[in-house]
Design a protein around this motif. Structure first.
Motif, PDB file in Angstrom:
ATOM      1  N   ALA A 122      40.001  44.845  30.831  1.00  0.00           N
ATOM      2  CA  ALA A 122      38.828  43.593  31.346  1.00  0.00           C
ATOM      3  C   ALA A 122      39.435  42.955  32.479  1.00  0.00           C
ATOM      4  O   ALA A 122      40.388  42.539  32.777  1.00  0.00           O
ATOM      5  CB  ALA A 122      38.717  42.786  30.027  1.00  0.00           C
ATOM      6  N   ARG A 123      38.339  42.672  33.376  1.00  0.00           N
ATOM      7  CA  ARG A 123      38.446  41.934  34.547  1.00  0.00           C
ATOM      8  C   ARG A 123      37.424  40.859  34.634  1.00  0.00           C
ATOM      9  O   ARG A 123      36.328  40.996  34.126  1.00  0.00           O
ATOM     10  CB  ARG A 123      38.317  42.612  35.903  1.00  0.00           C
ATOM     11  N   PHE A 124      37.700  39.603  35.248  1.00  0.00           N
ATOM     12  CA  PHE A 124      36.718  38.616  35.418  1.00  0.00           C
ATOM     13  C   PHE A 124      36.932  38.268  36.768  1.00  0.00           C
ATOM     14  O   PHE A 124      37.745  38.701  37.568  1.00  0.00           O
ATOM     15  CB  PHE A 124      37.017  37.158  34.586  1.00  0.00           C
ATOM     16  N   ASN A 125      35.942  37.373  37.464  1.00  0.00           N
ATOM     17  CA  ASN A 125      35.994  36.949  38.786  1.00  0.00           C
ATOM     18  C   ASN A 125      35.625  35.469  38.504  1.00  0.00           C
ATOM     19  O   ASN A 125      34.145  35.233  38.510  1.00  0.00           O
ATOM     20  CB  ASN A 125      34.961  37.803  39.492  1.00  0.00           C
ATOM     21  N   GLN A 126      36.640  34.728  38.446  1.00  0.00           N
ATOM     22  CA  GLN A 126      36.660  33.251  38.745  1.00  0.00           C
ATOM     23  C   GLN A 126      35.675  32.504  37.457  1.00  0.00           C
ATOM     24  O   GLN A 126      34.760  32.183  37.408  1.00  0.00           O
ATOM     25  CB  GLN A 126      35.835  32.609  39.902  1.00  0.00           C
ATOM     26  N   GLY A 141      49.664  29.023  40.077  1.00  0.00           N
ATOM     27  CA  GLY A 141      50.182  30.218  39.802  1.00  0.00           C
ATOM     28  C   GLY A 141      49.737  30.997  38.512  1.00  0.00           C
ATOM     29  O   GLY A 141      49.181  30.364  37.664  1.00  0.00           O
ATOM     30  N   TRP A 142      50.382  32.117  38.318  1.00  0.00           N
ATOM     31  CA  TRP A 142      49.972  32.879  36.956  1.00  0.00           C
ATOM     32  C   TRP A 142      51.395  33.273  36.331  1.00  0.00           C
ATOM     33  O   TRP A 142      52.231  34.069  36.582  1.00  0.00           O
ATOM     34  CB  TRP A 142      49.105  33.906  37.152  1.00  0.00           C
ATOM     35  N   ASP A 147      46.090  27.920  37.381  1.00  0.00           N
ATOM     36  CA  ASP A 147      45.521  27.909  38.730  1.00  0.00           C
ATOM     37  C   ASP A 147      44.075  27.606  38.524  1.00  0.00           C
ATOM     38  O   ASP A 147      43.256  28.639  38.158  1.00  0.00           O
ATOM     39  CB  ASP A 147      45.837  29.106  39.318  1.00  0.00           C
ATOM     40  N   SER A 148      43.675  26.246  38.630  1.00  0.00           N
ATOM     41  CA  SER A 148      42.311  25.637  38.353  1.00  0.00           C
ATOM     42  C   SER A 148      41.604  26.092  37.096  1.00  0.00           C
ATOM     43  O   SER A 148      40.580  26.832  36.857  1.00  0.00           O
ATOM     44  CB  SER A 148      41.387  26.664  39.480  1.00  0.00           C
ATOM     45  N   PRO A 149      42.442  25.488  36.009  1.00  0.00           N
ATOM     46  CA  PRO A 149      41.774  25.486  34.787  1.00  0.00           C
ATOM     47  C   PRO A 149      40.725  24.727  34.736  1.00  0.00           C
ATOM     48  O   PRO A 149      40.481  23.650  35.603  1.00  0.00           O
ATOM     49  CB  PRO A 149      42.950  24.680  33.869  1.00  0.00           C
ATOM     50  N   ARG A 153      40.420  29.633  36.223  1.00  0.00           N
ATOM     51  CA  ARG A 153      39.568  30.126  37.234  1.00  0.00           C
ATOM     52  C   ARG A 153      40.275  31.037  38.186  1.00  0.00           C
ATOM     53  O   ARG A 153      39.774  32.109  38.547  1.00  0.00           O
ATOM     54  CB  ARG A 153      38.857  28.927  37.837  1.00  0.00           C
ATOM     55  N   SER A 154      41.199  30.691  38.815  1.00  0.00           N
ATOM     56  CA  SER A 154      41.763  31.284  40.030  1.00  0.00           C
ATOM     57  C   SER A 154      42.897  32.339  39.704  1.00  0.00           C
ATOM     58  O   SER A 154      43.305  33.153  40.568  1.00  0.00           O
ATOM     59  CB  SER A 154      42.512  30.460  41.189  1.00  0.00           C
ATOM     60  N   THR A 155      43.183  32.575  38.526  1.00  0.00           N
ATOM     61  CA  THR A 155      44.046  33.476  37.915  1.00  0.00           C
ATOM     62  C   THR A 155      42.743  34.835  37.429  1.00  0.00           C
ATOM     63  O   THR A 155      43.619  35.703  36.812  1.00  0.00           O
ATOM     64  CB  THR A 155      44.898  33.136  36.920  1.00  0.00           C
ATOM     65  N   HIS A 156      41.719  34.243  37.197  1.00  0.00           N
ATOM     66  CA  HIS A 156      40.835  35.295  36.740  1.00  0.00           C
ATOM     67  C   HIS A 156      40.830  35.878  35.335  1.00  0.00           C
ATOM     68  O   HIS A 156      41.013  36.856  34.831  1.00  0.00           O
ATOM     69  CB  HIS A 156      40.608  36.557  37.542  1.00  0.00           C
ATOM     70  N   SER A 157      41.385  34.875  34.312  1.00  0.00           N
ATOM     71  CA  SER A 157      41.698  35.139  33.090  1.00  0.00           C
ATOM     72  C   SER A 157      41.476  34.034  32.171  1.00  0.00           C
ATOM     73  O   SER A 157      41.052  33.005  32.245  1.00  0.00           O
ATOM     74  CB  SER A 157      43.155  35.392  33.051  1.00  0.00           C
ATOM     75  N   ILE A 158      41.608  34.597  30.855  1.00  0.00           N
ATOM     76  CA  ILE A 158      41.150  33.531  29.715  1.00  0.00           C
ATOM     77  C   ILE A 158      42.524  33.479  28.994  1.00  0.00           C
ATOM     78  O   ILE A 158      43.380  34.516  28.814  1.00  0.00           O
ATOM     79  CB  ILE A 158      40.354  34.252  28.862  1.00  0.00           C
TER      80      ILE A 158
END
Length: 478
Positions: free
Chosen positions: A429-433, A347-348, A359-361, A388-393
């Motif tokens: 900002a946005r990331f993708n995985q 989760g986030w 989620d998927s560190p 990874r799966s929360t698309h965030s740092i």
């Protein structure tokens, strides 16, 4: 991602049209402004600019005379750094303020590559406001979303699927990137070019997963994921051989990651079968299984604290980070304890310890916090990691407070939290995985392998970020 890029292109076109109209309205207080070429027999003059202040990526209009309308002949420097020129009508230049333009001087240089430029400098300085931003370093993708693995300058280099980043400890301009099922790339920050160091199949490397370094920085260890029990799980590449020849370091099946103790130099690595952690002295003696983390079929990344006092183990597919204390007497890691996130509950959710959700560190990096140093804390490092799966740092304090630092922005763009958008850390900002992350202390810059966007992104820390503010707010809450 294609949808986001299309919208970005449309936004750029709208901005440029607005720029053209604004130049007609505001430049030089004349009734009419005609597009015209630069006259080399006349001086270049800056009369004004707007706005007077702003942060990186601020759209700046520079008004004056004899700029010309050929942007290939126009250079703008703000604070001594080159700014991107979008357009010019001869008496109004539209450009974008670069990052770290602290000095604020504004210069316009007119002339071709082999010509001595005609220059002009504004009498007033632009007030640069510090602001942390996400930007793109390199990675080329076509308008239709196609990419090719290509070496060359940043403007042309292409990536497949980068999953791990590691700086050469003896050369801060060399950033190595692991590409899953492809090889290892070298990102040269000084030359601004990308080259391929190893391709899969070379040096007994089937599937590179992580990069680690010996304490003296002269040996690079590459973890290798393959299916044979007696197969090679880690190889050693020596600096004295320019990292061109690999020696077998360890053998095991399905190695997902490795880390070297920063002081004593023994290597630790994870094995997918059994979720086990192994220790090897690299002295020819048999390896030792230390413990298992939960159950079978788990991918685990290992990151040591700079002091070597402990290591975080990131469960790529069990959605938690555990902490393993280092036993200095036995010279080995102890059985880890839960630290952030809860096993099997992705989760986030920012928060403290096992109440938080991740989620998927994937990869993380320790960064010294000077405020902790001033406060006399025993542990002065925060831990930043790509979730990874929360698309965030995200960031973890030594006490276990989890805060999202960057990503999941641009709420009005669409209903997704992922995508490809540069800008303000949290608002835009946005990331993708994202998977890999590395940090350059000298420039206070993070580098992110944004896997599904096929790009290397950067985060430049300039001012107080929202994450820092969140930490302060959390400290006063009961």
């Amino acid at each position: 991602m294609k949808k986001n890029e299309k919208k970005t292109e449309q936004n750029i076109m709208v901005i440029f049209l607005l720029f053209v109209m604004s130049c007609f309205v505001f430049s030089c207080k004349e009734d009419k402004v005609d597009s015209k070429s630069h006259d080399p027999s006349k001086a270049v003059e800056i009369t004004d600019f707007s706005p007077k202040s702003g942060s990186a990526r601020t759209r700046l209009f520079i008004y004056g005379k004899n700029f010309g309308d050929d942007i290939s002949q126009i250079k703008v420097k703000i604070g001594g750094l080159e700014a991107k020129v979008i357009g010019s009508n001869g008496e109004c230049i539209y450009c974008v303020v670069p990052q770290r333009a602290f000095d604020g001087t504004i210069e316009v240089l007119i002339g071709g590559e082999n010509e001595t430029p005609v220059t002009a400098e504004a009498s007033e300085k632009f007030t640069y406001e510090k602001k942390s931003m996400v930007s793109t370093l390199c990675g080329t993708i076509s308008e239709t979303g196609e990419y090719t693995v290509t070496d060359g300058p940043f403007e042309k280099a292409g990536f497949k699927y980068t999953t791990w980043l590691s700086f050469d400890p003896q050369n801060p301009n060399h950033l190595y990137a692991v590409e899953d099922y492809a090889g290892i790339r070298l990102i040269d920050l000084e030359k601004r070019e990308v080259s391929t160091v190893v391709t899969c199949g070379q040096m007994n490397i089937a599937r590179p997963r992580t990069i680690a370094w010996s304490p003296d920085g002269n040996t690079m260890y590459v973890s290798n994921d393959q299916g044979s029990e007696d197969g090679i799980s880690n190889v050693a590449l020596k600096r004295e051989e320019n990292f061109l020849r690999a020696e077998v370091a360890t053998r095991s099946r399905s190695c997902n990651g490795a880390a070297v103790h920063p002081v004593n130099g023994e290597i630790y690595y994870s094995q997918w079968e059994g979720g086990s952690i192994w220790r090897d002295e690299l002295d020819g003696q048999p390896r030792k299984e230390l413990f298992k983390i939960w159950a079978n079929s788990y991918e685990i990344g290992i990151i040591f604290h700079p002091t070597g006092n402990y290591a975080y183990m990131l469960g790529h597919n069990f959605h938690a980070i555990v902490k393993s204390t280092y036993n200095w007497e036995k010279k080995q890691l102890e059985v880890p304890q839960p630290f952030v996130g809860e096993y099997g509950s992705p989760g986030w959710l920012d928060g403290v310890g096992t109440q938080a959700r991740i989620d998927s560190p994937w990869q993380g990096v320790f960064v010294k916090n000077e405020e902790y140093v001033k406060q006399g804390k025993s542990d002065v490092y925060d831990f930043y990691f790509a979730d990874r799966s929360t698309h965030s740092i995200r960031k973890i304090t030594p006490e276990g407070m989890l805060v999202t630092v960057a990503g999941r922005g641009s709420e009005g763009l669409d209903s997704n939290v992922w995508g490809y958008v540069d800008g303000d850390l949290r608002k835009e900002a946005r990331f993708n995985q994202p998977r890999g992350i590395a940090y350059d202390e000298k420039s206070a810059t993070f580098y992110i392998s944004d896997s599904e966007n096929r790009r290397i992104r950067s985060i430049t820390i300039e001012g107080e970020t929202d994450a820092v503010k969140s930490d302060k707010e959390a400290e006063v809450k009961p």
